[in-house]
Design a protein around this motif. Sequence first.
Motif, PDB file in Angstrom:
ATOM      1  N   THR A 170      56.667  40.506  32.487  1.00  0.00           N
ATOM      2  CA  THR A 170      56.988  39.978  33.820  1.00  0.00           C
ATOM      3  C   THR A 170      55.750  40.008  34.703  1.00  0.00           C
ATOM      4  O   THR A 170      54.784  40.746  34.440  1.00  0.00           O
ATOM      5  N   LYS A 171      55.783  39.209  35.761  1.00  0.00           N
ATOM      6  CA  LYS A 171      54.673  39.167  36.720  1.00  0.00           C
ATOM      7  C   LYS A 171      54.486  40.530  37.385  1.00  0.00           C
ATOM      8  O   LYS A 171      53.362  40.971  37.619  1.00  0.00           O
ATOM      9  N   GLU A 172      55.564  41.218  37.664  1.00  0.00           N
ATOM     10  CA  GLU A 172      55.494  42.527  38.316  1.00  0.00           C
ATOM     11  C   GLU A 172      54.781  43.540  37.416  1.00  0.00           C
ATOM     12  O   GLU A 172      53.973  44.349  37.895  1.00  0.00           O
ATOM     13  N   GLN A 173      55.091  43.499  36.122  1.00  0.00           N
ATOM     14  CA  GLN A 173      54.445  44.421  35.186  1.00  0.00           C
ATOM     15  C   GLN A 173      52.955  44.126  35.068  1.00  0.00           C
ATOM     16  O   GLN A 173      52.133  45.047  35.013  1.00  0.00           O
ATOM     17  N   LEU A 174      52.601  42.843  35.058  1.00  0.00           N
ATOM     18  CA  LEU A 174      51.194  42.469  34.974  1.00  0.00           C
ATOM     19  C   LEU A 174      50.454  42.882  36.244  1.00  0.00           C
ATOM     20  O   LEU A 174      49.313  43.360  36.187  1.00  0.00           O
ATOM     21  N   ASP A 175      51.088  42.706  37.399  1.00  0.00           N
ATOM     22  CA  ASP A 175      50.492  43.143  38.667  1.00  0.00           C
ATOM     23  C   ASP A 175      50.223  44.641  38.647  1.00  0.00           C
ATOM     24  O   ASP A 175      49.162  45.110  39.064  1.00  0.00           O
ATOM     25  N   SER A 176      51.212  45.394  38.171  1.00  0.00           N
ATOM     26  CA  SER A 176      51.086  46.851  38.110  1.00  0.00           C
ATOM     27  C   SER A 176      49.958  47.265  37.175  1.00  0.00           C
ATOM     28  O   SER A 176      49.147  48.146  37.501  1.00  0.00           O
ATOM     29  N   PHE A 177      49.876  46.616  36.006  1.00  0.00           N
ATOM     30  CA  PHE A 177      48.817  46.919  35.046  1.00  0.00           C
ATOM     31  C   PHE A 177      47.455  46.612  35.645  1.00  0.00           C
ATOM     32  O   PHE A 177      46.507  47.413  35.515  1.00  0.00           O
ATOM     33  N   TYR A 178      47.344  45.474  36.328  1.00  0.00           N
ATOM     34  CA  TYR A 178      46.070  45.069  36.917  1.00  0.00           C
ATOM     35  C   TYR A 178      45.603  46.085  37.965  1.00  0.00           C
ATOM     36  O   TYR A 178      44.432  46.493  37.982  1.00  0.00           O
ATOM     37  N   LYS A 179      46.509  46.525  38.828  1.00  0.00           N
ATOM     38  CA  LYS A 179      46.139  47.479  39.886  1.00  0.00           C
ATOM     39  C   LYS A 179      45.657  48.797  39.296  1.00  0.00           C
ATOM     40  O   LYS A 179      44.682  49.394  39.769  1.00  0.00           O
ATOM     41  N   LYS A 180      46.332  49.254  38.247  1.00  0.00           N
ATOM     42  CA  LYS A 180      45.924  50.505  37.601  1.00  0.00           C
ATOM     43  C   LYS A 180      44.573  50.341  36.911  1.00  0.00           C
ATOM     44  O   LYS A 180      43.726  51.249  36.945  1.00  0.00           O
ATOM     45  N   TYR A 181      44.372  49.187  36.295  1.00  0.00           N
ATOM     46  CA  TYR A 181      43.107  48.929  35.601  1.00  0.00           C
ATOM     47  C   TYR A 181      41.944  48.926  36.593  1.00  0.00           C
ATOM     48  O   TYR A 181      40.881  49.488  36.309  1.00  0.00           O
ATOM     49  N   ILE A 182      42.153  48.298  37.750  1.00  0.00           N
ATOM     50  CA  ILE A 182      41.094  48.226  38.760  1.00  0.00           C
ATOM     51  C   ILE A 182      40.734  49.618  39.268  1.00  0.00           C
ATOM     52  O   ILE A 182      39.559  49.953  39.439  1.00  0.00           O
ATOM     53  N   MET A 189      39.637  39.362  35.118  1.00  0.00           N
ATOM     54  CA  MET A 189      40.895  39.539  35.845  1.00  0.00           C
ATOM     55  C   MET A 189      40.678  39.400  37.356  1.00  0.00           C
ATOM     56  O   MET A 189      41.452  38.747  38.055  1.00  0.00           O
ATOM     57  N   SER A 190      39.617  40.014  37.870  1.00  0.00           N
ATOM     58  CA  SER A 190      39.336  39.955  39.307  1.00  0.00           C
ATOM     59  C   SER A 190      39.008  38.538  39.751  1.00  0.00           C
ATOM     60  O   SER A 190      39.341  38.130  40.868  1.00  0.00           O
ATOM     61  N   LEU A 191      38.358  37.792  38.876  1.00  0.00           N
ATOM     62  CA  LEU A 191      37.918  36.441  39.223  1.00  0.00           C
ATOM     63  C   LEU A 191      39.062  35.433  39.210  1.00  0.00           C
ATOM     64  O   LEU A 191      39.139  34.555  40.075  1.00  0.00           O
ATOM     65  N   GLN A 229      45.441  39.416  45.773  1.00  0.00           N
ATOM     66  CA  GLN A 229      44.592  40.544  45.391  1.00  0.00           C
ATOM     67  C   GLN A 229      44.098  41.288  46.620  1.00  0.00           C
ATOM     68  O   GLN A 229      43.721  40.686  47.623  1.00  0.00           O
ATOM     69  N   THR A 230      44.094  42.611  46.532  1.00  0.00           N
ATOM     70  CA  THR A 230      43.501  43.445  47.572  1.00  0.00           C
ATOM     71  C   THR A 230      42.036  43.676  47.218  1.00  0.00           C
ATOM     72  O   THR A 230      41.716  44.051  46.100  1.00  0.00           O
ATOM     73  N   ASN A 231      41.142  43.422  48.195  1.00  0.00           N
ATOM     74  CA  ASN A 231      39.703  43.628  47.981  1.00  0.00           C
ATOM     75  C   ASN A 231      39.189  42.842  46.772  1.00  0.00           C
ATOM     76  O   ASN A 231      38.408  43.364  45.961  1.00  0.00           O
ATOM     77  N   ARG A 232      39.603  41.595  46.653  1.00  0.00           N
ATOM     78  CA  ARG A 232      39.242  40.793  45.482  1.00  0.00           C
ATOM     79  C   ARG A 232      37.737  40.702  45.293  1.00  0.00           C
ATOM     80  O   ARG A 232      37.235  40.910  44.174  1.00  0.00           O
TER      81      ARG A 232
END
Length: 294
Positions: free
Chosen positions: A122-134, A212-214, A221-224
Amino acid sequence: IGIKYGNDNENTCFGVILLLCFQNLCIGLGAHLALNTDGSLKFITQIPFMTIAIIWIVTVLKEFKKTKKINIKDNIWIILYFICIAISVVINRGSLNSILINTRNMTVFYMAYIIGKKCISTKEQLDSFYKKYIKLMYFVFGVGIILLAFDYKLYEIIGMNEVYIAKGGSGVNNALDSRFYTKLFSFSVIRMGSIYYEPVNLAYFFAFGFIMSLYYNKNNQTNRWLNIIISGTGLFLTYGKGGYMIVGLVMFFVIFDKYIKLLLNRISKKKRNFVAIVLMIVIVSTVVNVYIQK
């Protein structure tokens, strides 16, 4: 890290990333504090692969239990790939250790892909993974800068010598390993290794963060731009050609998909496919050739 039945989510994927990031730090610190320089340390380095393999097996079994079948049509290419690997192992037999390492290297990418596909749906799971990765990327970058500043002295304290023994070598002889140095405009520069203890795999870590950031979720995105700067700077400081190549190819295919395809759509489908295939072969061949020669 999330392999419990019915608990597949982004935490499973992030747990694997954490394991890969902190593996060498745990080995180095633990072995250094325990004064352990035994060659048996190399077996500890296989823990991440074994973890990934177990999660993959559990994921496949759960999918089979749910559907009661294996989808041959969707997996035909990877099945053929595994058959080719099996034939290669039989024909080109070497030492058992070499066979196991080659098999691991040729299969782990697919296991990781399946884990990601099944656990992040899901989009929510991907968002969560991305934030943790950053957040993890910022930590790895900060530690990398500190280690760059203190050179081998700090690496010695956190067990670099023991890590390279665990990797099957003889240690680093009171200096950074040769892979930490490269040439930049005829000058010798030190490459960032951070808690990976080497720059090659660290380059791939930052390359993924940069991509991912790009491109991911630009509007929310926060602080992209800060994420892009940190990941880009980290990638640059590794001087990892493999990481550079991955970012370059992704950027090319994004540009190709958006702009070049518009030009190709004006010609017939047959000619379009031919041009696309030739273009891809030329670009990939050129990049690989340059990468090998460097």
